[in-house]
Design a protein around this motif. Structure first.
Motif, mmCIF file in Angstrom:
data_model
loop_
_atom_site.group_PDB
_atom_site.id
_atom_site.type_symbol
_atom_site.label_atom_id
_atom_site.label_comp_id
_atom_site.label_asym_id
_atom_site.label_seq_id
_atom_site.Cartn_x
_atom_site.Cartn_y
_atom_site.Cartn_z
ATOM 1 N N LEU A 84 19.841 10.860 7.262
ATOM 2 C CA LEU A 84 19.607 11.320 5.893
ATOM 3 C C LEU A 84 19.220 10.149 4.994
ATOM 4 C CD1 LEU A 84 19.617 13.530 3.737
ATOM 5 C CD2 LEU A 84 22.095 13.176 3.496
ATOM 6 N N VAL A 85 19.906 9.036 5.103
ATOM 7 C CA VAL A 85 19.581 7.855 4.295
ATOM 8 C C VAL A 85 18.148 7.408 4.581
ATOM 9 C CG1 VAL A 85 20.113 5.410 3.903
ATOM 10 C CG2 VAL A 85 21.965 7.094 4.041
ATOM 11 N N GLU A 86 17.794 7.339 5.856
ATOM 12 C CA GLU A 86 16.431 6.932 6.218
ATOM 13 C C GLU A 86 15.400 7.898 5.647
ATOM 14 O OE1 GLU A 86 13.564 6.175 10.092
ATOM 15 O OE2 GLU A 86 15.686 6.595 10.419
ATOM 16 N N ALA A 87 15.649 9.184 5.773
ATOM 17 C CA ALA A 87 14.703 10.190 5.266
ATOM 18 C C ALA A 87 14.573 10.104 3.745
ATOM 19 C CB ALA A 87 15.142 11.586 5.694
ATOM 20 N N VAL A 88 15.693 9.896 3.063
ATOM 21 C CA VAL A 88 15.656 9.759 1.602
ATOM 22 C C VAL A 88 14.824 8.543 1.224
ATOM 23 C CG1 VAL A 88 17.055 9.143 -0.425
ATOM 24 C CG2 VAL A 88 17.790 10.997 1.092
ATOM 25 N N TYR A 89 15.080 7.436 1.876
ATOM 26 C CA TYR A 89 14.346 6.214 1.572
ATOM 27 C C TYR A 89 12.840 6.391 1.783
ATOM 28 C CZ TYR A 89 12.575 1.487 1.857
ATOM 29 O OH TYR A 89 11.825 0.357 1.658
ATOM 30 N N ARG A 90 12.476 6.916 2.930
ATOM 31 C CA ARG A 90 11.045 7.105 3.221
ATOM 32 C C ARG A 90 10.409 8.088 2.242
ATOM 33 N NH1 ARG A 90 9.799 4.225 7.565
ATOM 34 N NH2 ARG A 90 11.353 3.848 9.168
ATOM 35 N N ASN A 91 11.136 9.131 1.882
ATOM 36 C CA ASN A 91 10.626 10.110 0.925
ATOM 37 C C ASN A 91 10.417 9.469 -0.449
ATOM 38 O OD1 ASN A 91 9.985 12.983 0.342
ATOM 39 N ND2 ASN A 91 11.728 12.792 -1.040
ATOM 40 N N THR A 116 6.355 -1.232 4.034
ATOM 41 C CA THR A 116 6.721 -0.697 2.727
ATOM 42 C C THR A 116 6.148 -1.564 1.616
ATOM 43 O OG1 THR A 116 8.731 0.319 3.575
ATOM 44 C CG2 THR A 116 8.661 -0.099 1.209
ATOM 45 N N ARG A 117 6.296 -2.874 1.729
ATOM 46 C CA ARG A 117 5.744 -3.771 0.712
ATOM 47 C C ARG A 117 4.235 -3.618 0.600
ATOM 48 N NH1 ARG A 117 8.663 -8.563 2.913
ATOM 49 N NH2 ARG A 117 10.772 -7.995 2.438
ATOM 50 N N ASP A 118 3.565 -3.469 1.747
ATOM 51 C CA ASP A 118 2.116 -3.294 1.728
ATOM 52 C C ASP A 118 1.732 -2.011 1.000
ATOM 53 O OD1 ASP A 118 -0.539 -4.147 2.483
ATOM 54 O OD2 ASP A 118 -0.525 -2.475 3.910
ATOM 55 N N ARG A 119 2.456 -0.940 1.272
ATOM 56 C CA ARG A 119 2.175 0.328 0.590
ATOM 57 C C ARG A 119 2.402 0.203 -0.921
ATOM 58 N NH1 ARG A 119 5.108 5.152 2.694
ATOM 59 N NH2 ARG A 119 3.591 6.198 1.389
ATOM 60 N N LEU A 120 3.464 -0.473 -1.319
ATOM 61 C CA LEU A 120 3.741 -0.664 -2.745
ATOM 62 C C LEU A 120 2.673 -1.545 -3.395
ATOM 63 C CD1 LEU A 120 7.611 -1.097 -2.578
ATOM 64 C CD2 LEU A 120 6.352 0.876 -3.486
ATOM 65 N N ARG A 121 2.241 -2.583 -2.679
ATOM 66 C CA ARG A 121 1.156 -3.439 -3.199
ATOM 67 C C ARG A 121 -0.122 -2.623 -3.372
ATOM 68 N NH1 ARG A 121 3.407 -7.690 -0.155
ATOM 69 N NH2 ARG A 121 2.286 -7.024 1.687
ATOM 70 N N GLN A 122 -0.413 -1.757 -2.423
ATOM 71 C CA GLN A 122 -1.610 -0.917 -2.538
ATOM 72 C C GLN A 122 -1.512 0.011 -3.748
ATOM 73 O OE1 GLN A 122 -2.080 1.111 1.206
ATOM 74 N NE2 GLN A 122 -2.615 -0.755 2.298
ATOM 75 N N VAL A 138 9.851 6.271 -1.074
ATOM 76 C CA VAL A 138 8.687 5.372 -0.979
ATOM 77 C C VAL A 138 7.399 6.202 -1.074
ATOM 78 C CG1 VAL A 138 7.376 3.827 0.547
ATOM 79 C CG2 VAL A 138 9.849 3.549 0.315
ATOM 80 N N ASP A 139 7.344 7.307 -0.341
ATOM 81 C CA ASP A 139 6.157 8.177 -0.382
ATOM 82 C C ASP A 139 5.893 8.663 -1.803
ATOM 83 O OD1 ASP A 139 5.892 7.893 2.370
ATOM 84 O OD2 ASP A 139 6.732 9.867 2.838
ATOM 85 N N ARG A 140 6.950 9.118 -2.478
ATOM 86 C CA ARG A 140 6.794 9.645 -3.841
ATOM 87 C C ARG A 140 6.315 8.559 -4.795
ATOM 88 N NH1 ARG A 140 11.986 12.534 -5.726
ATOM 89 N NH2 ARG A 140 10.662 12.815 -7.527
ATOM 90 N N LEU A 141 6.879 7.367 -4.685
ATOM 91 C CA LEU A 141 6.485 6.275 -5.571
ATOM 92 C C LEU A 141 5.025 5.892 -5.341
ATOM 93 C CD1 LEU A 141 7.263 4.189 -7.715
ATOM 94 C CD2 LEU A 141 8.071 2.719 -5.852
ATOM 95 N N CYS A 142 4.621 5.780 -4.093
ATOM 96 C CA CYS A 142 3.232 5.408 -3.796
ATOM 97 C C CYS A 142 2.253 6.499 -4.227
ATOM 98 C CB CYS A 142 3.088 5.073 -2.319
ATOM 99 S SG CYS A 142 3.960 3.543 -1.866
#
Length: 191
Positions: free
Chosen positions: A58-65, A121-127, A67-71
């Protein structure tokens, strides 16, 4: 992990669980009651465990979700506001994302993030921030000489200084200071 296509109700349940869990983890950390998360999401504990067999899943899924929402927010915000406003709104969301991540930090370190995951994750945020900076530069609202990584590092510093919830107003003031160096002089007046 690729997830098979879910029925609409199952997809809605999953999204509600992720949303409620993200808020609970940010507020109380990852040791919050999974029963309370299920109840707040309007589902039974069995539904939670069917989707997320362990707390770590659940923690992993929340985190990935998150990140997806922020990007995904970068192009969405550009469709809703001028580039300078979209950049500011994204920066505020980034601070909120980092605060939520802080509540999950121990579990994330233990079960999720390899160096490859962190770099991805950092690459996605930089993009995402690069998209906002490019749009702002094209509109003449943002300096054209900025590196997305530099702005992202400055935002990361803001979140470290103002990470606590009671420091949220400080984070907004620091974002204003950062924007003073990012926006062109024409667009850096009062908001």
């Amino acid at each position: 992990m690729t997830e098979r296509r879910l029925r609409a109700d199952a997809r809605d349940n999953r999204e509600r669980l992720l949303e409620v869990a993200a808020a609970a983890f940010a507020r109380e950390g990852t040791q919050t009651s999974l029963k309370a998360i299920a109840r707040a999401a309007g589902v039974g504990i069995g539904t939670l465990y069917r989707r997320f067999p362990t707390r770590e899943a659940l923690v992993e899924a929340v985190y990935r979700n998150e990140v997806d929402r922020l990007c995904a927010a970068a192009p969405e915000l550009l469709g809703q506001c001028p580039p300078a406003g979209a950049l500011r709104a994204w920066m505020e969301r980034f601070v909120d994302f980092m605060a939520a991540k802080e509540g999950m930090a121990d579990t994330l370190r233990a079960v999720l993030l390899s160096e490859v995951d962190r770099l991805h994750t950092r690459d996605r945020l930089r993009q995402a921030i690069g998209t906002l900076l490019d749009a702002g530069a094209a509109a003449g609202a943002v300096r054209a000489d900025l590196a997305p990584n530099d702005v992202l590092l400055a935002l990361g510093g803001i979140t470290m200084i103002a990470g606590a919830e009671q420091q949220r107003k400080l984070a907004s003031r620091l974002i204003d200071l950062l924007l003073g160096g990012v926006l062109t002089s024409v667009h850096s007046g009062p908001r």
